[in-house]
Scaffold this motif. Structure first.
Motif, short mmCIF file in Angstrom:
data_model
loop_
_atom_site.label_atom_id
_atom_site.label_comp_id
_atom_site.label_asym_id
_atom_site.label_seq_id
_atom_site.Cartn_x
_atom_site.Cartn_y
_atom_site.Cartn_z
N TYR A 192 -74.96 -130.01 19.71
CA TYR A 192 -75.11 -128.81 18.89
C TYR A 192 -73.74 -128.29 18.50
CZ TYR A 192 -79.75 -128.95 21.06
OH TYR A 192 -80.97 -129.37 21.50
N LEU A 193 -73.71 -127.48 17.44
CA LEU A 193 -72.49 -126.78 17.04
C LEU A 193 -72.36 -125.50 17.83
CD1 LEU A 193 -72.59 -127.25 13.17
CD2 LEU A 193 -71.12 -128.43 14.79
N VAL A 194 -71.11 -125.07 18.06
CA VAL A 194 -70.85 -123.85 18.84
C VAL A 194 -69.72 -123.08 18.15
CG1 VAL A 194 -70.27 -122.91 21.11
CG2 VAL A 194 -71.48 -125.09 20.94
N HIS A 195 -69.87 -121.75 18.09
CA HIS A 195 -68.85 -120.87 17.52
C HIS A 195 -67.91 -120.39 18.61
CE1 HIS A 195 -69.57 -120.26 13.33
NE2 HIS A 195 -70.83 -119.89 13.48
N ALA A 196 -66.59 -120.57 18.41
CA ALA A 196 -65.59 -119.74 19.06
C ALA A 196 -65.09 -118.77 18.00
CB ALA A 196 -64.47 -120.58 19.63
N LYS A 197 -64.13 -117.92 18.34
CA LYS A 197 -63.65 -116.98 17.33
C LYS A 197 -62.73 -117.70 16.36
CE LYS A 197 -63.40 -112.68 18.27
NZ LYS A 197 -63.07 -111.32 18.78
N GLU A 198 -63.19 -117.79 15.09
CA GLU A 198 -62.49 -118.50 14.01
C GLU A 198 -62.29 -119.97 14.36
OE1 GLU A 198 -58.98 -116.60 12.56
OE2 GLU A 198 -59.86 -114.59 12.65
N HIS A 199 -63.28 -120.56 15.02
CA HIS A 199 -63.20 -121.97 15.38
C HIS A 199 -64.62 -122.50 15.59
CE1 HIS A 199 -61.47 -125.66 16.95
NE2 HIS A 199 -62.19 -125.55 18.05
N LEU A 200 -64.76 -123.81 15.41
CA LEU A 200 -66.06 -124.46 15.58
C LEU A 200 -65.85 -125.73 16.39
CD1 LEU A 200 -68.98 -123.88 14.50
CD2 LEU A 200 -68.54 -125.57 12.74
N PHE A 201 -66.73 -125.97 17.36
CA PHE A 201 -66.69 -127.22 18.13
C PHE A 201 -68.12 -127.64 18.40
CE2 PHE A 201 -66.58 -123.80 21.20
CZ PHE A 201 -67.39 -124.21 22.24
N CYS A 202 -68.30 -128.80 19.04
CA CYS A 202 -69.66 -129.28 19.33
C CYS A 202 -69.84 -129.45 20.83
CB CYS A 202 -69.97 -130.58 18.58
SG CYS A 202 -68.74 -131.89 18.70
N ARG A 203 -71.10 -129.48 21.23
CA ARG A 203 -71.42 -129.47 22.66
C ARG A 203 -72.63 -130.36 22.94
NH1 ARG A 203 -72.91 -123.73 24.40
NH2 ARG A 203 -70.68 -123.47 24.85
N TRP A 204 -72.49 -131.21 23.93
CA TRP A 204 -73.64 -131.93 24.50
C TRP A 204 -74.35 -130.95 25.42
CZ3 TRP A 204 -74.62 -137.54 24.50
CH2 TRP A 204 -75.72 -137.90 25.30
N ASP A 205 -75.55 -130.56 25.08
CA ASP A 205 -76.22 -129.48 25.80
C ASP A 205 -77.64 -129.90 26.16
OD1 ASP A 205 -76.88 -127.12 26.96
OD2 ASP A 205 -76.50 -125.87 25.19
N ARG A 206 -77.81 -130.32 27.38
CA ARG A 206 -79.11 -130.67 27.93
C ARG A 206 -79.17 -130.10 29.33
NH1 ARG A 206 -80.53 -136.87 27.77
NH2 ARG A 206 -80.98 -136.42 25.58
N GLU A 207 -80.36 -129.93 29.85
CA GLU A 207 -80.50 -129.37 31.19
C GLU A 207 -79.68 -130.16 32.20
OE1 GLU A 207 -84.09 -128.06 34.25
OE2 GLU A 207 -84.54 -129.10 32.37
N ASN A 208 -78.81 -129.45 32.91
CA ASN A 208 -77.91 -130.02 33.92
C ASN A 208 -76.85 -130.94 33.30
OD1 ASN A 208 -79.43 -128.76 35.95
ND2 ASN A 208 -80.83 -130.51 36.07
N GLU A 209 -76.71 -130.95 31.98
CA GLU A 209 -75.69 -131.76 31.31
C GLU A 209 -75.12 -130.95 30.15
OE1 GLU A 209 -76.97 -136.40 31.72
OE2 GLU A 209 -78.08 -135.19 30.28
N ARG A 210 -73.93 -130.40 30.36
CA ARG A 210 -73.30 -129.57 29.34
C ARG A 210 -71.84 -129.96 29.23
NH1 ARG A 210 -74.14 -123.12 28.47
NH2 ARG A 210 -72.42 -122.74 27.02
#
Length: 396
Positions: free
Chosen positions: A213-231
């Motif tokens: 998924y995409l994730v917002h930081a302040k004035e920045h964008l990154f992506c994240r592997w986000d599954r239960e017990n796996e982040r």
């Protein structure tokens, strides 16, 4: 009479039986002849194939996308969040880029077909090298998601030339749509930024079935592997791949307060609809910086519609639709500054005349009387908001 010629008598049939060839010898001869013929045929086929490979180029069939089945930008912005959840993230990003400077020749179907081909290559290389993770898991942080995303970023960067546009490191320019959307990375040497590269990685990962998924930081964008017990937070904007925890983004690239995180403004995995809002905001930036304020306000409004909980988009919109102030007219400000300087110069000339001429006693007397003039009995500062003609021009 002539004597009749007598026909020669037939030779008597021999009573001895003819020579008989054994059956096993016949089958052996047949097998040898067949093998020779087969060898000749195979050799001829080999020569034909090798000669054809030298003369004929290898044609690689690229996957195709049916343009007629792709929803338009207008159809996408009218969808609900449930309907958007079924859409391809890359399609949403490319549709948001349509009509912008630098996207005049954008073929969305062709870019999507290239992404499908890239995903197939990533899948092949990942499966081919997966044994490395099982043999030495310590080298990959004992994390299969880490290994898979590392393979994805590596293949895209090395095999397909995905890279950061170094011109944007110091010179931020939102007028270039290729820096903001993935069409500057797919089949184009322009490169991308932190606004577009995480989107590309996420779009390819989704094609492989990864929970990215995409994730917002302040004035920045990154992506994240986000599954239960796996982040796992993934940074692929620089060369290679880096991973940081959420605490890293609390202070980089700009500080984030705990209250902002609690409200869900930052550091949460975005839904497809929320990701679409980020693309619409980027579209608004490009339109605003190219002086198309009307369409920019529409893009910001659509961003607010699909992610109403994000105050950042409302601030972008209010910046465009707020009432006009003097700061919006730089030419008028410059004119006012020139008038101010002119008035100040007139004031100095009126209150600070040239030094008296000591050779003229009348001038000396006038100068002495001005220097010893008592203070104004009403306490009025003559320099405050002074005008040489406060009640109008004399004689009018």
């Amino acid at each position: 009479m002539k004597a009749r010629k007598r026909k020669p008598a037939r030779l008597p049939i021999s009573s001895a039986s003819p020579e008989v060839v054994p059956v096993h010898l016949k089958s052996r001869r047949f097998a040898i002849v067949s093998a020779c013929l087969l060898g000749v045929v195979l050799f001829a086929c080999f020569l034909f194939l090798t000669s054809s490979q030298r003369t004929r180029p290898v044609v690689v069939r690229k996957p195709t996308i049916d343009k007629l089945k792709l929803p338009s930008f207008g159809e996408l912005v009218m969808m609900t969040k449930e309907e958007l959840a079924k859409q391809d993230l890359a399609l949403l990003n490319l549709r948001a880029a349509e009509g912008l400077p630098g996207a005049e020749d954008l073929d969305v179907a062709e870019k999507l077909a290239d992404l499908d081909r890239w995903a197939s290559r990533v899948r092949y290389e990942t499966d081919r090298n997966l044994h490395q993770f099982f043999e030495k898991p310590k080298e990959f942080n004992d994390s299969e998601p880490y290994f898979r995303m590392l393979m994805l970023v590596t293949v895209l960067q090395l095999d397909f030339g995905v890279h950061y546009n170094l011109e944007r490191v110091e010179n931020v320019d939102f007028t270039k749509s290729k820096d903001l959307f993935i069409h500057g990375l797919v089949g184009d040497a322009n490169g991308g930024t932190c606004v577009s590269m995480p989107v590309l990685y996420t779009a390819v990962a989704r094609r492989l079935g990864y929970p990215v998924y995409l994730v917002h930081a302040k004035e920045h964008l990154f992506c994240r592997w986000d599954r239960e017990n796996e982040r796992l937070n993934i940074e692929g904007s620089s060369r290679g791949m880096n991973t940081y925890d959420d605490q890293h983004y609390m202070s980089w690239p700009h500080p984030i307060s705990k209250a902002e995180v609690d409200r869900g403004n930052y550091l949460k995995s975005l839904t497809v609809a929320e990701s679409f809002s980020a693309f619409l905001a980027a579209r608004g930036h490009c339109l605003e910086d190219t002086h198309n304020r009307a369409e920019a306000s529409v893009s910001y409004s659509l961003a607010v519609k699909h992610d109403p909980s994000q105050p950042m988009y409302r601030s972008f919109l209010s910046r465009l639709v707020r009432p006009k102030t003097i700061e919006d007219y730089p030419d008028l400000l410059a004119q006012q500054e020139r008038l101010r300087q002119q008035r100040e110069m007139q004031f100095n000339q009126f209150h600070n005349p040239a030094p008296p001429n000591f050779g003229n006693p009348i001038s000396n007397a006038n100068a002495f009387s001005r220097q010893n003039q008592p203070a104004d009995p009403f306490g009025i500062d003559p320099t405050a908001n002074f005008s040489p003609f406060p009640y109008g021009v004399p004689g009018r």
